[in-house]
Design a protein around this motif. Structure first.
Motif, short mmCIF file in Angstrom:
data_model
loop_
_atom_site.label_atom_id
_atom_site.label_comp_id
_atom_site.label_asym_id
_atom_site.label_seq_id
_atom_site.Cartn_x
_atom_site.Cartn_y
_atom_site.Cartn_z
N UNK A 76 0.83 -1.20 0.00
CA UNK A 76 0.00 0.00 0.00
C UNK A 76 0.87 1.26 0.00
N UNK A 77 1.96 1.23 0.78
CA UNK A 77 2.86 2.38 0.81
C UNK A 77 3.51 2.60 -0.55
N UNK A 78 3.87 1.53 -1.26
CA UNK A 78 4.47 1.67 -2.59
C UNK A 78 3.47 2.29 -3.57
N UNK A 96 11.22 7.34 -9.38
CA UNK A 96 11.59 8.07 -8.17
C UNK A 96 10.97 7.41 -6.94
N UNK A 97 9.71 6.99 -7.05
CA UNK A 97 9.03 6.34 -5.93
C UNK A 97 9.72 5.04 -5.52
N UNK A 103 14.79 3.30 -0.09
CA UNK A 103 15.72 3.89 0.88
C UNK A 103 15.01 4.18 2.21
N UNK A 104 13.82 4.79 2.13
CA UNK A 104 13.08 5.16 3.35
C UNK A 104 12.67 3.91 4.13
N UNK A 106 14.05 0.89 4.06
CA UNK A 106 15.23 0.23 4.64
C UNK A 106 15.69 0.91 5.92
N UNK A 107 15.72 2.25 5.90
CA UNK A 107 16.24 2.98 7.06
C UNK A 107 15.23 3.03 8.19
N UNK A 108 14.00 3.46 7.88
CA UNK A 108 13.03 3.77 8.94
C UNK A 108 12.07 2.63 9.26
N UNK A 109 11.92 1.67 8.36
CA UNK A 109 10.95 0.60 8.61
C UNK A 109 11.59 -0.78 8.73
N UNK A 110 12.91 -0.87 8.49
CA UNK A 110 13.56 -2.17 8.58
C UNK A 110 14.78 -2.14 9.51
#
Length: 422
Positions: A76-78, A96-97, A103-104, A106-110
């Motif tokens: 859903x986020x994608x 771009x998405x 990146x987002x 990997x850093x903030x959700x994983x």
């Protein structure tokens, strides 16, 4: 979607990323929990531990629930990120998405939530289980269907049914757990726990008092000589025999002898008085592990026994105290002198060792690793290596350590000099 403002979509995307981080962190936290501490807390009534323990009883369902939620949220986020980027960048929006959201996520959700969960699993797993329990109930049909297919594929690959009750520890693994407990368990207690685990590796032959060192009395000696030996006995239980130690009569307890002598009067007492005080002998087969013998002593209500070989010949003597000292260390006046009296440090830094010391005690004192699967004493090891009785000043190397024979008497090596640094 065209009627929803970009700001609202950004807020919704942020919420989805937070939920994704929740699922990722919760998965790592639940799987990083110490199962033994978890069960201990659950038995103590900790509510969070009880919830987590129940969820972990079926890890396949727990993982299925978390991955279902995480994948739905990420997909859903994608989709939202693609819509937002198309509004901003047009045809370049999907590319771009894809790059930006990867990146987002990997850093903030994983990486970040999983690293945090690995460091503080209990702080995340217990409160998060409040959300997982109702989610499991709500999504159970879907989770069950997914697990049904997944477990079927695993069975095709030869993997048996998976549950959360297969995390039993072997003795070696338990020994590692005890060593790694660190400051949670006092060092002395850790040593005792490891000693208990080691009992199955040690046999009665390893700790017995050899027959040559037994304090025993020949019942055929003069009566006054017998009484004199009993009076000077260093032990409360004394072995009686006839002519040869293989012809044993039994053990006599000094308190029993004193009671009979007092009751009958010294003028009327004789060897018959001693024989009436004799207690039946308890025999122990050689090779019996200490953990087995400890239980046998308990069941038979015995405290002392003679070790015999396959031919019935007496090899030595073992007491209940000897086995207990293997666990807690020396705490009584044993039948053997403590290892510290068998090893004397010399002025030049070398050690003068009584060769009758057991190899286990010698290794414990010197931190060496001399082989213990053959002879039980240092004297026996030297004789086995030399295949002869060596003269004094003979030097030999065993397991990388140099030994020097100092004294030989009565067909035995009496003392040995070693250098602890070699």
């Amino acid at each position: 979607m065209d009627d929803i403002s970009t700001g609202s979509l950004l807020l919704l995307l942020t919420l989805l990323l937070i939920i994704s981080a929740f699922f990722s962190g919760t998965e790592t936290a639940m799987m990083s929990l110490n199962r033994y501490r978890l069960r201990h807390l659950a038995q103590q009534g900790h509510r969070g531990a009880k919830r987590a323990d129940k969820l972990l009883q079926r890890p396949d369902r727990l993982i299925g629930l978390i991955l279902i939620g995480n994948n739905i949220v990420n997909i859903a986020a994608a989709s939202l990120a693609t819509i937002i980027c198309q509004r901003w960048y047009g045809d370049w929006g999907p590319a771009v998405a894809t790059g930006g959201l990867t990146f987002i996520v990997l850093i903030f959700a994983e990486v970040t939530p999983k690293t945090l969960a690995a460091h503080y699993p209990e702080k995340l797993a217990y409160p998060n289980s409040l959300v997982l329990r109702p989610l499991m109930t709500l999504c159970y049909p879907f989770v069950y269907f997914i697990n049904l297919i997944s477990n079927g594929l695993l069975r095709l690959m030869g993997v048996a049914h998976i549950d959360g009750n297969d995390d039993h520890l072997s003795p070696e693994e338990l020994r590692s757990v005890v060593h790694e407990a660190g400051g949670l368990i006092p060092r002395r207690h850790r040593e005792m726990l490891v000693s208990i685990l080691d009992l199955e590796k040690v046999t009665v032959e390893d700790i017995m008092i050899p027959r040559a060192e037994l304090y025993a009395i020949d019942i055929n000696d003069d009566y006054r000589a017998i009484i004199r030996q009993l009076t000077h006995s260093p032990h409360t239980r004394v072995l009686l025999y006839r002519d040869n130690i293989d012809d044993v009569v039994g053990f006599v307890h000094l308190s029993d002898v004193l009671r009979l002598l007092t009751k009958e009067g010294q003028k009327e007492s004789d060897k018959g008085t001693l024989l009436r005080a004799v207690r039946e002998i308890y025999f122990i087969p050689e090779g019996t592990p200490l953990n087995v013998q400890l239980l046998k002593f308990q069941r038979a209500k015995e405290r002392i026994g003679l070790v015999v070989d396959e031919y019935g010949d007496i090899q030595g003597l073992v007491t209940l105290e000897d086995i207990l000292e293997e666990i807690v260390g020396d705490f009584t006046t044993g039948l053997q002198t403590p290892p510290s009296e068998d090893i004397r440090r010399q002025e030049d830094g070398s050690l003068l060792v009584d060769a009758s010391i057991t190899l286990r005690d010698f290794n414990r004192e010197t931190q060496w690793q001399l082989p213990t699967d053959g002879p039980k004493t240092l004297n026996g090891l030297i004789l086995e290596q030399m295949e002869d009785i060596p003269p004094p000043h003979t030097q030999l190397e065993v397991a990388g350590h140099r030994l020097e024979v100092v004294e030989v008497a009565e067909n035995m090596v009496k003392s040995v000099r070693v250098n602890p640094s070699v």
